[in-house]
Motif scaffolding. Sequence first.
Motif, PDB file in Angstrom:
ATOM      1  N   GLU A   1       0.756  -1.295  -0.097  1.00 44.04           N
ATOM      2  CA  GLU A   1       0.047  -0.029   0.059  1.00 44.04           C
ATOM      3  C   GLU A   1       0.803   1.300   0.070  1.00 44.04           C
ATOM      4  N   LEU A   2       0.736   2.110  -1.196  1.00 44.16           N
ATOM      5  CA  LEU A   2       1.490   3.297  -0.995  1.00 44.16           C
ATOM      6  C   LEU A   2       0.902   4.538  -0.090  1.00 44.16           C
ATOM      7  N   SER A   3       1.849   5.097   0.375  1.00 48.16           N
ATOM      8  CA  SER A   3       1.551   6.422   1.214  1.00 48.16           C
ATOM      9  C   SER A   3       0.704   7.289   0.257  1.00 48.16           C
ATOM     10  N   MET A   4       0.021   7.964   0.855  1.00 46.48           N
ATOM     11  CA  MET A   4      -0.816   9.020   0.038  1.00 46.48           C
ATOM     12  C   MET A   4      -0.863  10.551   0.612  1.00 46.48           C
ATOM     13  N   THR A   5      -1.062  11.475  -0.205  1.00 51.36           N
ATOM     14  CA  THR A   5      -1.083  12.919   0.222  1.00 51.36           C
ATOM     15  C   THR A   5      -2.289  13.469  -0.510  1.00 51.36           C
ATOM     16  N   ASN A   6      -3.355  13.890   0.089  1.00 47.23           N
ATOM     17  CA  ASN A   6      -4.645  14.272  -0.463  1.00 47.23           C
ATOM     18  C   ASN A   6      -5.062  13.126  -1.304  1.00 47.23           C
ATOM     19  N   GLY A   7      -5.122  12.104  -1.067  1.00 46.24           N
ATOM     20  CA  GLY A   7      -5.701  11.002  -1.634  1.00 46.24           C
ATOM     21  C   GLY A   7      -5.048  10.297  -3.103  1.00 46.24           C
TER      22      GLY A   7
ATOM     23  N   PRO B   1      -1.315   8.576  -4.386  1.00 44.78           N
ATOM     24  CA  PRO B   1       0.050   8.026  -3.844  1.00 44.78           C
ATOM     25  C   PRO B   1       1.102   9.165  -4.166  1.00 44.78           C
ATOM     26  N   ASP B   2       2.006   9.400  -3.084  1.00 45.64           N
ATOM     27  CA  ASP B   2       3.038  10.412  -3.276  1.00 45.64           C
ATOM     28  C   ASP B   2       4.295   9.685  -3.102  1.00 45.64           C
ATOM     29  N   GLY B   3       4.527   8.425  -3.184  1.00 45.82           N
ATOM     30  CA  GLY B   3       5.795   8.058  -3.274  1.00 45.82           C
ATOM     31  C   GLY B   3       6.769   7.838  -2.494  1.00 45.82           C
ATOM     32  N   ARG B   4       6.200   8.418  -1.090  1.00 51.51           N
ATOM     33  CA  ARG B   4       7.187   8.260   0.161  1.00 51.51           C
ATOM     34  C   ARG B   4       7.416   7.031   0.658  1.00 51.51           C
TER      35      ARG B   4
ATOM     36  N   PRO C   1      -6.405   8.741   3.386  1.00 51.31           N
ATOM     37  CA  PRO C   1      -5.891   9.494   2.275  1.00 51.31           C
ATOM     38  C   PRO C   1      -4.955  10.600   2.673  1.00 51.31           C
ATOM     39  N   ASP C   2      -4.746  10.639   3.736  1.00 51.97           N
ATOM     40  CA  ASP C   2      -3.596  11.706   4.222  1.00 51.97           C
ATOM     41  C   ASP C   2      -2.628  10.896   4.858  1.00 51.97           C
ATOM     42  N   SER C   3      -2.601   9.335   4.754  1.00 53.31           N
ATOM     43  CA  SER C   3      -1.504   8.414   5.394  1.00 53.31           C
ATOM     44  C   SER C   3      -1.549   8.821   6.875  1.00 53.31           C
TER      45      SER C   3
ATOM     46  N   HIS D   1      -6.028 -10.662  -7.199  1.00 50.81           N
ATOM     47  CA  HIS D   1      -6.175  -9.275  -7.103  1.00 50.81           C
ATOM     48  C   HIS D   1      -6.068  -8.612  -8.463  1.00 50.81           C
ATOM     49  N   LEU D   2      -6.472  -7.388  -8.612  1.00 50.61           N
ATOM     50  CA  LEU D   2      -5.721  -6.631  -9.857  1.00 50.61           C
ATOM     51  C   LEU D   2      -5.298  -5.241  -9.340  1.00 50.61           C
ATOM     52  N   MET D   3      -4.455  -4.791 -10.242  1.00 49.72           N
ATOM     53  CA  MET D   3      -3.709  -3.460  -9.947  1.00 49.72           C
ATOM     54  C   MET D   3      -3.948  -2.668 -11.038  1.00 49.72           C
ATOM     55  N   ILE D   4      -4.507  -1.271 -10.945  1.00 52.91           N
ATOM     56  CA  ILE D   4      -4.209   0.038 -11.828  1.00 52.91           C
ATOM     57  C   ILE D   4      -3.422   0.838 -11.132  1.00 52.91           C
ATOM     58  N   PRO D   5      -2.337   1.441 -11.666  1.00 57.11           N
ATOM     59  CA  PRO D   5      -1.579   2.316 -10.956  1.00 57.11           C
ATOM     60  C   PRO D   5      -2.509   3.244 -10.451  1.00 57.11           C
ATOM     61  N   GLY D   6      -2.575   3.737  -8.964  1.00 53.69           N
ATOM     62  CA  GLY D   6      -3.183   4.452  -8.445  1.00 53.69           C
ATOM     63  C   GLY D   6      -4.896   4.137  -8.417  1.00 53.69           C
ATOM     64  N   GLY D   7      -4.955   3.035  -8.717  1.00 54.95           N
ATOM     65  CA  GLY D   7      -6.491   2.573  -8.931  1.00 54.95           C
ATOM     66  C   GLY D   7      -7.395   2.208  -7.877  1.00 54.95           C
ATOM     67  N   ASP D   8      -6.668   2.484  -6.748  1.00 52.44           N
ATOM     68  CA  ASP D   8      -7.689   2.404  -5.362  1.00 52.44           C
ATOM     69  C   ASP D   8      -7.425   4.177  -4.783  1.00 52.44           C
ATOM     70  N   SER D   9      -6.997   4.973  -5.659  1.00 50.71           N
ATOM     71  CA  SER D   9      -6.765   6.100  -5.125  1.00 50.71           C
ATOM     72  C   SER D   9      -7.956   7.197  -5.578  1.00 50.71           C
TER      73      SER D   9
END
Length: 654
Positions: free
Chosen positions: A117-123, A125-128, A170-172, A441-449
Amino acid sequence: MLKQHLTSILGVAGLVVLGIFMATSCQKTQSVTAGFGTDTASQVYVAPGEYDEFYAFMSGGFSGQVTVHGLPSGRLLKMVPVFSQHAENGWGYNEETKGMLETSYGFVPWDDSHHPELSMTNGVPDGRWLFINANNTPRVARISLSTFETDEILEIPNSAGNHGSPFITPDSKYLVASTRFSVPIPQADMSIEEYEGNFKGTLTFVRADEPGDMRIAFQLIVPGFNYDLAHSGKGPSDGWMFFTSYNTEQASTLLEINASQNDKDFIAAVNYRRAEECVANGASRQMDARYMHNHINPATRIAESELQTSVTVLDAGACSDMIYFLPTPKSPHGVDVDPTGQFIVGGGKLATVIPVHSFDKMIAAIEAENFDDVVEGIPVLNYEAIVAGEVQNPGLGPLHTEFDGRGYAYTTAFISSEVVKWSLETFEVVDRIPVYYSVGHLMIPGGDSQQPWGKYLVAMNKITKDRYLPTGPELAHSAQLIDISGDKMRMVLDFPTMGEPHYAQGIAAEVIMDQQVKIFPLEENEHPWAAKSEAETGVERRGNEVHIKMTSIRSHFAPDNIEGIKVGDKVYIHVTNLEQDWDTPHGLAVLGQNTAEVLMMPGETKTLVWEPKAPGVYPFYCTDFCSALHQEMQGYIRVSPSDAITPLAFHTGN
Ligand code: RUQ
Ligand code: CUA
């Protein structure tokens, strides 16, 4: 397992039908391969020297690790060790990282990791950071996306099977961890027959946005169901977290039958801001609990482990207006919230439809107290009142859904081995594509964001049968890349994966690639045994312990001749890599050592422990081909009998 499960509930006739379905779905169809043309090939072709457009982070499943691939090429870039010892770089073997695998159960060298699970900023993914769960011995880990290293692991107490984890807000601020198995809380010696009413589940909220300080904010104690997966609300539903449950029957044996009785189980909707309020108002209690927090100290780069002894728990019944149950057919697996935050999609693996709940309707039903029931103090909302729509004919065994940000959802169907695309406006299926085979599972980049990069979809398949060159009884698991940029889905690439890929996350490469740590500055190295120059190297005896402070630089170790070690000694070789250039690791291995090699990044110190068992002269060498004279990068350690009087001596050069 699902097949057996269905056998028992569908009966023999049902199974025959299903069998035909599965047999068909497992036949290689000509049309798929025939569809590949030069267009398709050039679309996924990333020429030598070119970069991929996306990073994909795939769970290593029962390898316990995370793999990093490039998309669209599918190229494997790295395996990041997380929950399992990794001999390739000494993770979990060397003195610096062993502590990362400490738990309240002692040292645990393996786990089963499912959901990156990627961290997010404002919903978005922010890459941290990337987080991932350990299923078996409940833990969550943080991986830095500047170093691609695991730097923090927190154990989850009062949990047994940390599956619904580590889904993030969404704000991690929080990531969550829900227990798959309900158990006595606190643990107790109790008859399993006393399950009902006595075993409990927990939904844990972990503070995630402070690196090095992941800690449990609170745990909600909930009815004794099995909790499966989760996803955060967003936009209008920000502040809510949704958890699927099955086994609302509270069975403790033969769940394949006994947990499939109810037509509907629940999605638990948790208003976590309300939970925060209740905790602040003193509705929670402190419970004794033993669990470990491990993190890499950034100055020394050594793991520090701390036993935690208490956790804040909040009984669901002690906080009104906090949890509601959304009835959801049937034994739902995934729960996914669309980019607008309005729709909550249940993956009812035994259901004939995909139920889609409306957040607005849910709030209206709560306000109107449109409750069908109350379970252990938790209101059960009326299904008809909250459902936005049901997707008909969604394929057999729907599990997981992601979104393209253009108004469409994509759901995997495990049993019928397909991905089904449907409209969030009409809830009608608009396209479907077979996948090979048994997709999870399936994944779309950012697909749950809130902002999907809706160009590619990766389907992750459990079974590959005839898709690749055979490799004995165990065949590759695989990912398949599907182009979703047009109206019709197009399969464009197959690539095998490590372990069993469950979930994955993807992000545009540009978000991460420029923040890479290239070296660790030597002057900032606070490892207590660092030697920052060859002048600082040396050998020191402390009783039976011998500490060698060694350095590595192209292409020699200092010292490289050591004498005075005796049988019975415990030898710590602390090697500091003096290089300050990108991509110049050195490694170290000693003849007969009983651990893995150590691999030192530029500027870093790593410690290999070696206990020689017989007199002799033992060579050591650099394992990572670092220069034209890499093969010259070697040395000797002389080991004398335990009662010898050989003096300690060391040198490099004459
Ligand atoms: S779960 S498909 Cu953890 Cu669906 Cu793997
Ligand atoms: Cu250093 Cu090879």
